[in-house]
Design an enzyme around this catalytic site. Sequence first.
Site, PDB file in Angstrom:
ATOM      1  N   SER A  72      10.198  64.000  19.656  1.00  0.00           N
ATOM      2  CA  SER A  72      11.141  63.955  20.775  1.00  0.00           C
ATOM      3  C   SER A  72      12.486  64.455  20.295  1.00  0.00           C
ATOM      4  O   SER A  72      12.796  64.382  19.091  1.00  0.00           O
ATOM      5  CB  SER A  72      11.280  62.503  21.263  1.00  0.00           C
ATOM      6  OG  SER A  72      12.398  62.348  22.118  1.00  0.00           O
ATOM      7  N   TYR A 123      12.561  53.800  19.330  1.00  0.00           N
ATOM      8  CA  TYR A 123      11.911  55.053  19.711  1.00  0.00           C
ATOM      9  C   TYR A 123      12.430  56.200  18.843  1.00  0.00           C
ATOM     10  O   TYR A 123      11.650  57.000  18.322  1.00  0.00           O
ATOM     11  CB  TYR A 123      12.183  55.327  21.187  1.00  0.00           C
ATOM     12  CG  TYR A 123      11.503  56.553  21.733  1.00  0.00           C
ATOM     13  CD1 TYR A 123      10.153  56.516  22.098  1.00  0.00           C
ATOM     14  CD2 TYR A 123      12.196  57.749  21.911  1.00  0.00           C
ATOM     15  CE1 TYR A 123       9.515  57.642  22.611  1.00  0.00           C
ATOM     16  CE2 TYR A 123      11.569  58.875  22.417  1.00  0.00           C
ATOM     17  CZ  TYR A 123      10.236  58.819  22.765  1.00  0.00           C
ATOM     18  OH  TYR A 123       9.611  59.928  23.266  1.00  0.00           O
TER      19      TYR A 123
END
Length: 203
Positions: A152, A165
């Site tokens: 990401s 995350y």
Amino acid sequence: MAYKPFDLTGKVALVTGGNGGIGLGMAEALAQAGADVIIWGTNEGKNAAALEALKAHGTRVEARRVDVSNEQQVVEEMARAADQFGRIDNVVANAGIGGGARSFAEFDTEQYRRVLAVNLDGAFWTLREAAKHMVARAGAGDKGGSLVGVASTAAIEGAARNQAYAASKGGLVSMLKAIAVEHARYGITANGILPGWIATDMT
């Protein structure tokens, strides 16, 4: 029109989290290019729906219920996939979850562990078991393979209130670099994809 910029006929691909979102999109593109495809997901209903969609492309497809945060499941199912399909040429470690907090100061350990268990541990086990198969195949004279991790932009940019995350995706990027260096001698590539905001159920 089928997505076929290159021909993957005879190749076998496995996509974790392949029953929806980015994972399903990748699985569909792989099938359209001629690859046989195995998808892993934890939601049986989504697995069944994805399987039906993938069958339309005419290649061999299978959906398996696999929780990548469970090491034993990953080990057993990767071996099963290689045995059933005869080989595995491409593995996409895509399974992932979100999970932030109202602030970093309020981020609890249970949530942190849960995110890393899926996003980082799950990718580690998935890629390790795939590499094991590919290295063994290279030893038998059949070099090659592609390992992909879906990270990401949170890995390289500040993701406020999403520190777990971000840590999982940053770790995945570094892991892939290490895998690439070690496995180039076997003709195995390792690459990361760092999406931004994508219109999926998770986002």
